[in-house]
Design an enzyme around this catalytic site. Sequence first.
Site, PDB file in Angstrom:
ATOM      1  CB  SER A 111      -6.355 135.331  99.558  1.00  0.00           C
ATOM      2  OG  SER A 111      -5.860 135.520  99.650  1.00  0.00           O
ATOM      3  CG  HIS A 161      -6.318 139.151 103.811  1.00  0.00           C
ATOM      4  ND1 HIS A 161      -7.891 139.007 102.235  1.00  0.00           N
ATOM      5  CD2 HIS A 161      -5.715 137.603 103.553  1.00  0.00           C
ATOM      6  CE1 HIS A 161      -7.093 137.769 101.055  1.00  0.00           C
ATOM      7  NE2 HIS A 161      -6.475 137.172 101.833  1.00  0.00           N
ATOM      8  CD  GLU A 189      -9.636 141.068 101.722  1.00  0.00           C
ATOM      9  OE1 GLU A 189      -9.471 140.584 102.126  1.00  0.00           O
ATOM     10  OE2 GLU A 189     -11.283 140.362 102.246  1.00  0.00           O
TER      11      GLU A 189
END
Length: 542
Positions: free
Chosen positions: A224, A460, A350
């Site tokens: 991330s 995600h 995501e």
Amino acid sequence: MNCLLLATFLAVLVLPSLVRCTTQQAFQHLPSVPIVKLDDALFTGTFIGDAAQFLGIPFAKPPIGSLRFQVPQPVPSYEGSHTAVAHGPACPQQKLPIRRGIGRVITESSEDCLTLNVFTPTVILPGSKLPVVVYIFGGGFETGSSQSEFGNITVHKSLKMHEPVIYVSMNYRVAWGFLASKEVKQAGTGNLGLRDQRLALHWVQKYISSFGGDPAKVTIWGESAGAISVALQMLAYDGNNDGLFRAAFMQSGSPTPMGDITNGQRYYDFLVDTTGCNEAIDTLECLRAVPQEILQAAVDKTPSMFSYQSLDLVWMPRADGIFLTDNFQRLVQQGKIANVPFITGDCDDEGTAFAFSTTNITTSEEFHEYLKAYWARNATDEEIDRILLMYPQDPTAGSPFGTGTRDQLTPQFKRIAAFQGDAVFQAPRRFLIYERSGKQKIWTYLSKGLKVVPFLGAYHSSDFVYEKWGMQGSLLHLLIHFAAHLDPNWIPNSVFWPEYTVESKDMLMLGEWPWSAPTIIQDTYRKESMEYLINFTLTYPL
């Protein structure tokens, strides 16, 4: 060398090949605690299973007082005796909204936070030169810390693979570390969080050999915001990595379409006004003197990644003219990137986790206005309408992808999730690998793990679940082999993961279930829509 003699060496750990005696024999003669000598100091850590850990080692002077909002300064030479048995506090965090199970998870924070952690195999010999994995945590550049179970997990998995590695994680300034304005640009103090990371990498070069690591075999790894950080370390100083790392591994993060640091002026001005610094001649110097609790309260009032504007982040890296000299994607186009092998990939869905804050958007007209307000302030209505065309309201085209009409929380939910996931994660990754194909070794992947989770799909960070489970062929296994050999392929008789090229577009796909075998697919999904987003964000960076 017998194991009793080994125990003498371990009293001051200087670690490069595994001991050739049984683990049971070795543990019988281990000292009660691991100790390492750095400069003129002794640091005492702890043994946890088959790992030795040294926690909370300061790598920079505390960024407090006059050093707040300043470039990090290295610590002077170490002296004396130190216990390194507890993680240092996290850096000040931005408060997240408490809704849908989301809220602040960091329990202790302090401005005096620039520490790192080192995890090594318990049993090692003097002169070792093990590969080193340096992990950069995620959290939207708003929250997070170096505290993670991945240190022990990574070392344990590497030993089971007979590919021992050393693991390092560091704190860096989040939120406060990404102040952005013309004042910050003029002072040359932009992207302080990234500069904290950079100083930690210099620390690794100086000291990791004392732990048995090889400073010439460093792989930087992040997820991330941590993966974006890895990408930006590759772009720092126009691609001059100073020999700090030889490889990179990015999970859900690539060079994002960010513009100049002055684009954050409105948020800087908000802090100045809210803290009472608006009458000061030097507002940046005034902010350095504001009591911590007042500054923290002002930061907490700014939008977070789970607020309405979502991934149009307030606190994020931007081009500052020094550390990052231009729009990140233009730096990639210009070839100003460290020429090292890298792996980069994404989860299939995501954007879903970041679409819950916009469930009040229920029509195409409202989605258009949302894009105009946050994502495309300078774009024409026609250009925005093109995005709507590329990302239609049809739920079968939205994210979670491949779920038909299921998971349609609101009429626009899957549409917004698809757009945000591609704009921030998928399209930047595809842009990066396309631009660098043929210039450096590249592998790319797509994780569809946990696709069955309602509304979230392969959300995600869902690929981390594979790593925590330690599944055979998980990304953690591939990372460890990549760190050791600069090639992720290691499982005999398993699918071969080819390098990515623009001709083949090969990518590894992790299946929907942990027991699903990985397969090779082509990175061509949503080709037209992502190409449009790439060109759009090059024109209109955030």
